[in-house]
Scaffold this motif. Sequence first.
Motif, mmCIF file in Angstrom:
data_model
loop_
_atom_site.group_PDB
_atom_site.id
_atom_site.type_symbol
_atom_site.label_atom_id
_atom_site.label_comp_id
_atom_site.label_asym_id
_atom_site.label_seq_id
_atom_site.Cartn_x
_atom_site.Cartn_y
_atom_site.Cartn_z
ATOM 1 N N ASP A 205 44.228 47.365 43.852
ATOM 2 C CA ASP A 205 45.541 47.527 44.611
ATOM 3 C C ASP A 205 46.286 46.225 45.123
ATOM 4 O O ASP A 205 47.372 46.167 45.538
ATOM 5 N N ILE A 206 45.375 44.910 44.640
ATOM 6 C CA ILE A 206 45.729 43.704 45.315
ATOM 7 C C ILE A 206 46.313 42.985 44.439
ATOM 8 O O ILE A 206 47.718 42.629 44.213
ATOM 9 N N ASP A 207 45.520 42.472 43.435
ATOM 10 C CA ASP A 207 45.835 41.381 42.486
ATOM 11 C C ASP A 207 45.053 41.397 41.189
ATOM 12 O O ASP A 207 43.954 41.649 41.292
ATOM 13 N N GLY A 208 45.679 41.241 40.181
ATOM 14 C CA GLY A 208 44.879 41.207 38.698
ATOM 15 C C GLY A 208 46.075 41.956 37.825
ATOM 16 O O GLY A 208 47.014 42.761 38.214
ATOM 17 N N GLU A 209 45.742 42.101 36.629
ATOM 18 C CA GLU A 209 46.769 42.411 35.730
ATOM 19 C C GLU A 209 46.450 43.913 35.640
ATOM 20 O O GLU A 209 47.507 44.341 35.338
ATOM 21 N N ARG A 210 45.545 44.755 36.175
ATOM 22 C CA ARG A 210 45.427 46.015 36.316
ATOM 23 C C ARG A 210 45.887 46.405 37.650
ATOM 24 O O ARG A 210 45.552 47.858 37.801
ATOM 25 N N ALA B 189 50.553 42.229 49.289
ATOM 26 C CA ALA B 189 49.127 42.742 49.189
ATOM 27 C C ALA B 189 48.083 41.503 49.741
ATOM 28 O O ALA B 189 47.131 41.987 50.427
ATOM 29 N N ARG B 190 48.417 40.505 49.173
ATOM 30 C CA ARG B 190 47.540 39.146 49.361
ATOM 31 C C ARG B 190 47.575 39.040 50.942
ATOM 32 O O ARG B 190 46.673 38.737 51.599
ATOM 33 N N THR B 191 48.734 38.992 51.305
ATOM 34 C CA THR B 191 48.774 38.704 53.037
ATOM 35 C C THR B 191 48.131 39.715 53.868
ATOM 36 O O THR B 191 47.422 39.456 54.732
ATOM 37 N N ILE B 192 48.216 41.042 53.387
ATOM 38 C CA ILE B 192 47.578 42.048 54.110
ATOM 39 C C ILE B 192 46.267 41.991 54.058
ATOM 40 O O ILE B 192 45.341 41.937 54.990
ATOM 41 N N PHE B 193 45.659 41.630 52.754
ATOM 42 C CA PHE B 193 44.132 41.424 52.716
ATOM 43 C C PHE B 193 43.644 40.242 53.481
ATOM 44 O O PHE B 193 42.621 40.561 54.224
ATOM 45 N N LEU B 194 44.323 39.095 53.350
ATOM 46 C CA LEU B 194 43.918 37.956 54.224
ATOM 47 C C LEU B 194 43.801 38.447 55.805
ATOM 48 O O LEU B 194 43.010 37.872 56.519
ATOM 49 N N GLY B 195 44.995 38.943 56.181
ATOM 50 C CA GLY B 195 44.868 39.525 57.756
ATOM 51 C C GLY B 195 44.224 40.727 58.205
ATOM 52 O O GLY B 195 44.233 40.734 59.455
#
Length: 946
Positions: free
Chosen positions: A412-417, A440-446
């Motif tokens: 769901d967040i980061d990567g080729e797939r 998505a990265r910002t939501i994950f970090l927070g």
Amino acid sequence: MKPWREVAVPHQDVLEGTFQQSEFAADITAVSTGKASREYQDAVAFFDRTFITEGMALLLTQVAQRLAGKGGEPVVQLQTAFGGGKTHTMLAVYHLATRKCTLSELAGVSALVDKAGLMAVPQARVAVLDGTAYAPGQPWQRGGQTIKTIWGELAWQLGGTEAFTLVAQADATGTSPGKDVLRALLEKYAPCVVLIDELVAYVRQFPESQAISGGSYDSNLSFVQALTEAVKLVPRAIVLASLPESDLEAGSQRGVAALRALEKTFGRVQALWKPVATEEAFEIVRRRLFEPVRDEKTRETVCRAFADLYIAEGVKLPAETQERRYCDRLLQAYPIHPEVFDRLYEDWTTIDGFQRTRGVLKLMAKVIYRLWKDDNKDLLIMPGSLPLHDGNSRNELTYYLPAGWDAVIERDIDGERAETTALESREPRFGQVGAARRIARTIFLGSAPSSVVSKAAVRGIDRAHIILGCLQPGQTSSVFADALNRLADRLHYLNASGDKSQDATRFWFDTRANLRREMEDRKRRFDDKTEVRGRIAEAVKKAVGGVSFFDGVHIFTPHADVPDDTALRLVILPPEAWYTKDETRPASEAVLDTIAKNGAKPRYRGNRLIFLAADHGALARVSDVARIVLAWASIVDDVKEGRLNIDLLQKNQAEKELKSAEDVLPRAVRECYKWLLCPMQDTPTDQKPGVEAFVLNATGSAAGAEIERVCTDNELVIATWSPVHLRAKLKELYWKGGQNTANAAAFFEDTLRYLYMPRLKSREVLAKAIQTGADSRDFFGTAYGQTDGKFEGFAFGSGSVVFDDTLLLIEPEAALAYEEANRPKPQPSDSGSGQTPTSPAAKPEYPIPGDLPVGGVSVPAGKPNAPTPAKVKSFFGAADVPAATAKMRLVQLADEIVSVLASDPNAQIRLTVEISADFPDGATDTVKRAISENARSLNLKTADWE
């Protein structure tokens, strides 16, 4: 503006990725034994990379005053959360006391000494008691001396063999030396500093109620108490001890008990310690990871641009960004965005095991290395910049989280797939700024820490902070807001509280797949031909089912089930009969098939049908939305019936998602069913009818009102008709070839059948046009049948007309000629009488009141002395009514006779209608039965057959 990489250059070890995690862990024993790396071992290098926080400055001031004999606290307890900088602070004290250089060479120290009112700080002996360096039941060697206890180690470090003799007996027996012995030791070797680190880790190893070579649990606690009492009596001696803040760091129950005992021992002395503030962490990280920033102008330009952007965006961002001091925070944290530190220090440090300083340094070192390697061009290192696709960077965060987060990030967040990458590939406006991945990265970090910390009152991160973690100068927040909305509808592990479009909504990732994944799985279960089509039909019915303009609406109805009558009907074609500008065949064939057939029989009234077709490009979305509605509805039903067990939050989410999908479906249907199709034929000689398409406006008014507008504006359906157009159509099609009359009922029947005829909304439209035209001599004459060249009930420009099956519309010239031919001729005048005789037609039907006979003699009106005539008191009238014009004649009698008589309120009126019919050949059974039934229903007084 330049990206961060062109302004702030990382240290070489960070830049090359050669740093070791252990280098971030300050080890006071390694320093005291000369085995640490240069940045920790060398006093000058240490202070160059150390930012002196408020708490460290206060402590160093106390140490300087104490060593100079100018006051200061004798015992200081350092107790903060794991990674709070305790050991690093003790190293600063160690280097201050043992320096081999001048104070001026230690960055920041001279200012503290001046502030403390001292001229200098004497060098001092330092004893380092590291609880992790010794084994309580195993003696260790110092030179040729065997040492068993930490008080033996204390004496040895302060004065070697000579000092050890003071506590030799206590060391041999494992008993605590008294306060006087320790006082003598400290006085002899003052000025001195005793640094005690990881004491809990040492004390908790002693077995309960058992003595070993290092003494016992109680003897070690007694030593600590004696030491704190002794140091208070020595003006130039100081003890610094670090204790963990949490029970988790203390370890076992034995460790917790040791921590509580030591806290009581040190608790009598006020701790002069303040944890590292978030703003101070900015400088700590920057000094350790980056070379000094030399281009101050560029740094200020970038930070000012961010501050101006935040003010311009206003309420879309957190309130603190609107304050002037936020620009100062940007400057302090550069090249890392303050939001990164806020999330790490406010959220991630709540996780047990995540160190406030060391954990942040380790993470940011790996992040910076990867961003540098990837040639990252962001203006600042932001939450949206974190390279979570990089295994090293990701592992530094997922290490502190439960299992399962790697799958969340990769999916769901980061990567080729990842779904975010796929979305950016499909949507160039998202891909240009990396909007989906940054969101998505910002939501994950927070939000990830809230999955670990059960005490979190509110899960997730709000929309304003998400935008803050992504937005840079030159970009607009709307792109990121749109990306967030799209992700909320697509990602499997992303959850949202409340309406996703509201500012107060909070978003968070979780290792449990959200209900959206369940919904996606269920979407594929529904059949297109039955369930999906049925749900679309329901939505279409709600959108256009209430259209009052049509007498009937038929949704996805086979042509055999569409009635063939006079009613005006709207037929909504099924999805497979779609329409586009480029490909009209599917819908056109369905339209022509319907107007030609009524099941196996031919359709006679095909001009009563208007059709609505779907746009092929929007069909897929309508079908998908219908499936989503069905899927969410099945989830909600399963929860109610107990077939699906979910928590209350997910239950509320399912209900809200269902309502949201149900709200979207009508809009999708409006956008899809936008082609209004009308079968057309220009002239009777056209070989094959065609289909004309009209686009409906999907926004604004309701669907019914829009369909009515298009039908009216384009004259697909005529609700009001002028007699001018009626006359023109009669002249074109009926008054020709010697024919000068047309039956009005037959004309209306033709409008129902033939596509080249006007499509009237109802029979009343034609009736009103005839009534309006009958008032004038410009359009047509009227009659109710024609026998032997004579018109029954002929009228031309005389008004009242009854539209029945016998009504004839006569060509104006023919009506005028007929009227002239049948006008009564005047009688020749009598020249001898001197009077003009009154023609029979001019003779009044009823006597003039002034000429009524009196006593059998006619008295001319106006003669003097004429007696007043008596008032008439009764009226009797009878009339023969032709059967062909019965309806018109009875209406005339009611209007012109009965209504005038009824105008006198005292009149008593009785009406009797006599009907007589003769059948020379005898009445048929059908007529006899019908008349008898109607006579009974109408309550006729007599109804006899002979």
